[in-house]
Write a protein that holds these residues in place. Structure first.
Motif, mmCIF file in Angstrom:
data_model
loop_
_atom_site.group_PDB
_atom_site.id
_atom_site.type_symbol
_atom_site.label_atom_id
_atom_site.label_comp_id
_atom_site.label_asym_id
_atom_site.label_seq_id
_atom_site.Cartn_x
_atom_site.Cartn_y
_atom_site.Cartn_z
ATOM 1 N N GLU A 184 0.856 -1.191 0.000
ATOM 2 C CA GLU A 184 0.000 0.000 0.000
ATOM 3 C C GLU A 184 0.890 1.238 0.000
ATOM 4 O OE1 GLU A 184 -3.470 2.168 2.684
ATOM 5 O OE2 GLU A 184 -2.895 0.078 3.110
ATOM 6 N N GLN A 186 6.930 3.691 5.849
ATOM 7 C CA GLN A 186 7.922 2.689 6.231
ATOM 8 C C GLN A 186 9.302 3.070 5.700
ATOM 9 O OE1 GLN A 186 7.053 -1.238 4.784
ATOM 10 N NE2 GLN A 186 8.516 -2.227 6.132
ATOM 11 N N LYS A 188 1.480 3.542 3.224
ATOM 12 C CA LYS A 188 2.199 2.803 4.263
ATOM 13 C C LYS A 188 3.638 2.547 3.839
ATOM 14 C CE LYS A 188 -1.612 0.543 6.668
ATOM 15 N NZ LYS A 188 -2.165 -0.743 7.163
ATOM 16 N N HIS A 241 3.523 3.586 10.862
ATOM 17 C CA HIS A 241 2.593 3.295 9.761
ATOM 18 C C HIS A 241 1.681 2.109 10.094
ATOM 19 C CE1 HIS A 241 6.272 0.905 9.232
ATOM 20 N NE2 HIS A 241 5.513 -0.029 8.685
ATOM 21 N N ARG A 242 1.452 1.897 11.390
ATOM 22 C CA ARG A 242 0.702 0.717 11.806
ATOM 23 C C ARG A 242 -0.768 0.818 11.453
ATOM 24 N NH1 ARG A 242 1.003 -0.492 18.050
ATOM 25 N NH2 ARG A 242 0.042 1.583 17.982
ATOM 26 N N ASP A 243 -1.367 2.005 11.620
ATOM 27 C CA ASP A 243 -2.805 2.136 11.399
ATOM 28 C C ASP A 243 -3.106 3.470 10.731
ATOM 29 O OD1 ASP A 243 -2.502 4.019 13.453
ATOM 30 O OD2 ASP A 243 -3.164 2.630 14.999
ATOM 31 N N GLN A 244 -4.421 3.731 10.550
ATOM 32 C CA GLN A 244 -4.839 4.934 9.834
ATOM 33 C C GLN A 244 -4.456 6.207 10.585
ATOM 34 O OE1 GLN A 244 -5.885 4.928 6.762
ATOM 35 N NE2 GLN A 244 -5.883 7.160 6.777
ATOM 36 N N ALA A 245 -4.400 6.123 11.909
ATOM 37 C CA ALA A 245 -3.999 7.293 12.691
ATOM 38 C C ALA A 245 -2.553 7.681 12.383
ATOM 39 C CB ALA A 245 -4.160 7.014 14.180
ATOM 40 N N ASP A 246 -1.693 6.680 12.186
ATOM 41 C CA ASP A 246 -0.307 6.978 11.816
ATOM 42 C C ASP A 246 -0.236 7.635 10.442
ATOM 43 O OD1 ASP A 246 0.768 5.933 14.158
ATOM 44 O OD2 ASP A 246 0.983 3.919 13.330
#
Length: 280
Positions: free
Chosen positions: A227, A234, A230, A240-245
């Motif tokens: 993606e 990275q 993400k 970049h774990r979730d949408q908040a990141d």
């Protein structure tokens, strides 16, 4: 005959104090002064213009208030403390973030029926930051679609026409892409003459920000199996774990955009064309 008594003893400025005459000094915060009648020495922490007073705080954090005026020593020299000059308000900018001539104190125009559609929230936020002032004066509303796949359905519901024009900004609008096929089908459809679909070559609106604004030589190339957003986070070492990141990463990128000069020309021209189309 020689003058036995010399010159007039009262002549000249014979009454000058040892420390010199007092001069006016602005009571700027942070100055350390001494009030001579009380020997109170402290830092200026407040000035009240209405009461004409100055407040000093000593090294024990105790405070006392004195009248502004004479009776103070600054670095051992007598001064007359006066209220500091108010700073002038900064000059209003002559240009908007998009480079247009700024129109100050202008009320937003009542929204036109015409609209500009963008694919996502990030696109809308970037357009607002750079072209927001222009859009409010023109009365143009920007809406985000959540993706271009459902554009045809949105247009059926919107019912474009000569007085309800639609401009659409599309990511990755390059020859042979899915986006280009969708755009071509709509151009050939019943609403084609009242809809302008323009795009940029970037995979995502993030790439429209010049990479050097983020300290990069160029945007990283991300494999299609990852993606894109993400993958960017990275590669740059960002969370970049979730949408908040991802949202925090975008806010960091957006903070580097202050004007049109921070964006790639491939985006600038397309947005300007869309604004012209829906306001014609």
């Amino acid at each position: 005959m020689a003058d036995r008594y010399g010159t007039d003893v009262l002549a000249g400025d014979w009454n000058v104090p040892k420390r010199g005459r007092a001069v006016e000094a602005p009571a700027d915060h942070g100055l350390v002064v001494e009030e001579v009648t009380s020997d109170w020495c402290g830092e200026i922490v407040a000035v009240d213009r209405d009461l004409h007073t100055v407040t000093l705080e000593d090294r024990r954090r105790k405070r006392r208030t004195f009248p502004l005026g004479p009776g103070f020593l600054l670095e051992g020299r007598p001064v007359i403390l006066v209220a500091p000059v108010r700073q002038k308000a900064p000059a209003k900018p002559t240009r908007t973030a998009s480079g247009s001539i700024a129109v100050h104190d202008a009320k937003a125009r009542v929204a036109r029926a015409s609209r500009i559609f963008v694919e996502g929230r990030h696109d809308a936020e970037l357009v607002e930051k750079v072209w927001g002032d222009d859009l409010r004066i023109e009365g143009v509303v920007v809406e985000y679609l959540g993706g271009v796949d459902d554009l045809a359905d949105h247009l059926v519901g919107f019912k474009p026409g000569p007085q309800r024009r639609v401009g659409v900004l599309v990511d990755h609008l390059v020859k042979g892409s899915k986006e280009s096929r969708i755009a071509e089908a709509i151009r050939r459809g019943p609403h084609g003459k009242d809809v302008a679909i323009l795009g940029h070559p970037f995979v995502d609106i993030w790439q429209a920000v010049k990479p050097d604004r983020l300290g990069l030589r160029e945007w990283p190339t991300i494999p299609r199996s990852i993606e894109w957003k993400k993958g960017i986070c990275q590669h740059l070492g960002w969370p970049h774990r979730d949408q908040a990141d991802i949202a925090r990463a975008w806010q960091h990128i957006l903070s580097k955009v202050r004007s049109y000069d921070d964006l790639e020309p491939a985006l600038l021209g397309r947005v300007e064309e869309l604004i012209d189309f829906v306001t014609a």
